[in-house]
Design an enzyme around this catalytic site. Structure first.
Site, PDB file in Angstrom:
ATOM      1  N   ASP A 115       0.805  -1.226   0.000  1.00  0.00           N
ATOM      2  CA  ASP A 115       0.000   0.000   0.000  1.00  0.00           C
ATOM      3  C   ASP A 115       0.838   1.276   0.000  1.00  0.00           C
ATOM      4  OD1 ASP A 115      -2.263  -1.694   0.184  1.00  0.00           O
ATOM      5  OD2 ASP A 115      -1.872  -1.884   2.325  1.00  0.00           O
ATOM      6  N   LYS A 128       2.301   1.821  -5.170  1.00  0.00           N
ATOM      7  CA  LYS A 128       2.986   1.222  -6.327  1.00  0.00           C
ATOM      8  C   LYS A 128       2.130   1.317  -7.577  1.00  0.00           C
ATOM      9  CE  LYS A 128       3.150  -2.733  -4.243  1.00  0.00           C
ATOM     10  NZ  LYS A 128       2.708  -2.345  -2.911  1.00  0.00           N
ATOM     11  N   GLY A 170      -4.074  -5.055  -3.824  1.00  0.00           N
ATOM     12  CA  GLY A 170      -5.088  -4.097  -4.262  1.00  0.00           C
ATOM     13  C   GLY A 170      -4.380  -2.854  -4.752  1.00  0.00           C
ATOM     14  N   HIS A 171      -4.466  -2.573  -6.030  1.00  0.00           N
ATOM     15  CA  HIS A 171      -3.797  -1.396  -6.584  1.00  0.00           C
ATOM     16  C   HIS A 171      -4.837  -0.364  -6.995  1.00  0.00           C
ATOM     17  CE1 HIS A 171       0.069  -3.832  -7.671  1.00  0.00           C
ATOM     18  NE2 HIS A 171      -0.121  -3.670  -6.387  1.00  0.00           N
ATOM     19  N   GLN A 214       2.377  -6.273  -2.686  1.00  0.00           N
ATOM     20  CA  GLN A 214       2.759  -6.234  -1.271  1.00  0.00           C
ATOM     21  C   GLN A 214       4.023  -5.372  -1.112  1.00  0.00           C
ATOM     22  OE1 GLN A 214       2.071  -9.820  -2.422  1.00  0.00           O
ATOM     23  NE2 GLN A 214       0.009  -9.081  -2.161  1.00  0.00           N
TER      24      GLN A 214
HETATM   25  P1  IMP Z   1      -1.909 -12.939   2.615  1.00  0.00           P
HETATM   26  O1  IMP Z   1      -0.974 -12.395   1.594  1.00  0.00           O
HETATM   27  O2  IMP Z   1      -3.353 -12.776   2.261  1.00  0.00           O
HETATM   28  O3  IMP Z   1      -1.572 -14.342   3.027  1.00  0.00           O
HETATM   29  O4  IMP Z   1      -1.733 -12.066   3.950  1.00  0.00           O
HETATM   30  C1  IMP Z   1      -0.536 -12.060   4.712  1.00  0.00           C
HETATM   31  C2  IMP Z   1      -0.228 -10.655   5.247  1.00  0.00           C
HETATM   32  O5  IMP Z   1       0.100  -9.795   4.161  1.00  0.00           O
HETATM   33  C3  IMP Z   1      -1.404  -9.981   5.965  1.00  0.00           C
HETATM   34  O6  IMP Z   1      -0.882  -9.170   6.997  1.00  0.00           O
HETATM   35  C4  IMP Z   1      -2.033  -9.124   4.877  1.00  0.00           C
HETATM   36  O7  IMP Z   1      -2.754  -8.035   5.390  1.00  0.00           O
HETATM   37  C5  IMP Z   1      -0.772  -8.665   4.150  1.00  0.00           C
HETATM   38  N1  IMP Z   1      -1.024  -8.312   2.747  1.00  0.00           N
HETATM   39  C6  IMP Z   1      -1.191  -9.146   1.699  1.00  0.00           C
HETATM   40  N2  IMP Z   1      -1.374  -8.466   0.568  1.00  0.00           N
HETATM   41  C7  IMP Z   1      -1.282  -7.155   0.899  1.00  0.00           C
HETATM   42  C8  IMP Z   1      -1.344  -5.944   0.144  1.00  0.00           C
HETATM   43  O8  IMP Z   1      -1.507  -5.935  -1.074  1.00  0.00           O
HETATM   44  N3  IMP Z   1      -1.220  -4.785   0.855  1.00  0.00           N
HETATM   45  C9  IMP Z   1      -1.021  -4.780   2.196  1.00  0.00           C
HETATM   46  N4  IMP Z   1      -0.930  -5.869   2.938  1.00  0.00           N
HETATM   47  C10 IMP Z   1      -1.065  -7.063   2.289  1.00  0.00           C
HETATM   48 MG    MG Z   2      -2.641  -2.254  -1.834  1.00  0.00          MG
END
Ligand code: IMP
Ligand code: MG
Length: 331
Positions: free
Chosen positions: A16, A19, A45-46, A175
């Site tokens: 977040d 990007k 989420g972009h 991420q």
């Molecule tokens: P997962 O990727 O859904 O397994 O989540 C693992 C951790 O990564 C959690 O703390 C999520 O909130 C975080 N996370 C996964 N994708 C994103 C993203 O795109 N932005 C922010 N945090 C993310």
């Molecule tokens: Mg995001």
């Protein structure tokens, strides 16, 4: 012989960082033949603002918004239903989605993966099935894109795509580096590698990596189960002004001041050539907000200029030749 090359956009915090906005700016230059995603899946989420319209993507690279062929690489995991929904959403804006390609060896998220992920109570995952899907990939029991008849028309072989003819690629990270499965705060991490090494695992060789653009916000946010935010009403203010709610899950993001050591380490580990510092206009609206941690100690700057100078000095000392650019929320 001329070969393909790739510029990479990576988050230097916990996701977040903006990007999507930066990848979109780079793609707008018209410099790239292909845009691709190299890790993660629908957990990302972009948010992109294009011609005054807010567009949120999860899996589809932003090239599609510019008529540039785009690839979901083999490092990604795909929920086919979510993918088709997203394509329909983008077609609703008038974008041509037929130029999307999918690596034949990308892995598929199944209903069982989502069910398993929905039981998570310790990590605070996005419950999109990512972790269980990567687990099956590594266990050698997973399904791949080439096993799914509905995906046949999209399939591409990454060697053919990258190495048969020279092209310019933009790799759009998902991420952030501190959610990396190896280098993040394990177990509070995602299940993929999020740094520049992950680009190589999608078929590029190390000589093809050109610019590495690191993206941060001028403060930190994190979404997940660990306690991150301290008690300070300025963080509540920041959440509202900066709209710090998850683009995928809608969860409120936990907030803290910028950690310059984390950013510096991520720049070094990824060979960042350019660092973009986002949301300067948001922090500007918070009283006594120009703060950052260094060596665990909170440094409070009297104004924006001092804050910028201190960041530039610190990051430049450890990352020779790095360019640093400060931006506002939307552009
Ligand atoms: P997962 O990727 O859904 O397994 O989540 C693992 C951790 O990564 C959690 O703390 C999520 O909130 C975080 N996370 C996964 N994708 C994103 C993203 O795109 N932005 C922010 N945090 C993310
Ligand atoms: Mg995001």
């Amino acid at each position: 012989m001329e070969t393909s090359n790739v510029d990479v956009v990576i988050g230097m915090q916990y996701g977040d960082e903006g990007k999507g906005k930066i990848a979109n700016q780079l793609v707008s230059t018209g410099e790239y033949d292909y845009v691709f995603r190299f890790n993660g899946g629908g957990n990302a989420g972009h948010t992109i603002y294009l011609n005054g319209e807010k567009i949120v993507t999860h899996l589809v690279p932003c090239g599609i918004l510019h008529g540039i062929p785009s690839v979901i690489g083999n490092g990604c995991v795909i929920n086919t239903q979510k993918l088709f929904d997203e394509l329909e959403y983008l077609e609703g804006f008038g974008f041509d989605t037929s130029i999307l390609k999918i690596a034949e060896n990308a892995h598929i998220i199944t209903k069982d993966h989502i069910l398993e992920d929905s039981k998570d109570t310790t990590i605070g995952t996005t419950r999109t099935g990512n972790g269980p899907c990567y687990k099956d990939k590594v266990s050698r029991t997973g399904l791949r894109a080439k096993d799914i008849p509905e995906l046949e028309s999209y399939l591409v072989n990454m060697y053919d795509l990258i190495h048969k003819q020279p092209k310019k690629f933009l790799a759009e990270g998902a991420q952030g580096y501190w959610l990396d499965v190896d280098f993040g705060d394990y177990p509070y991490v995602t299940s993929s590698n999020t740094g520049v090494g992950a680009v190589l695992n999608n078929g590029f060789n190390y000589k093809q990596v050109r610019d590495v653009v690191g993206v941060i916000k001028c403060y930190s946010t994190y979404v997940g189960a660990k306690g991150y935010q301290k008690d300070d009403e300025r963080f509540e203010q920041l959440r509202e002004i900066g709209q710090e709610y998850g683009a995928t899950t809608g969860r409120p993001r936990q907030i803290d001041w910028l950690n310059i050591d984390e950013v510096n380490t991520a720049c070094q580990m990824n060979g960042v050539t350019k660092l973009i510092v986002n949301k300067m206009d948001v922090l500007d609206q918070v009283k006594c907000g120009w703060n950052f941690y260094q060596d665990g100690i909170l440094n409070c700057c009297e104004d924006e200029g001092t804050f910028m100078l201190k960041i530039i000095n610190h990051i430049s000392r450890y990352n020779e030749g790095i360019q640093i650019e400060f931006q506002g929320q939307l552009h």
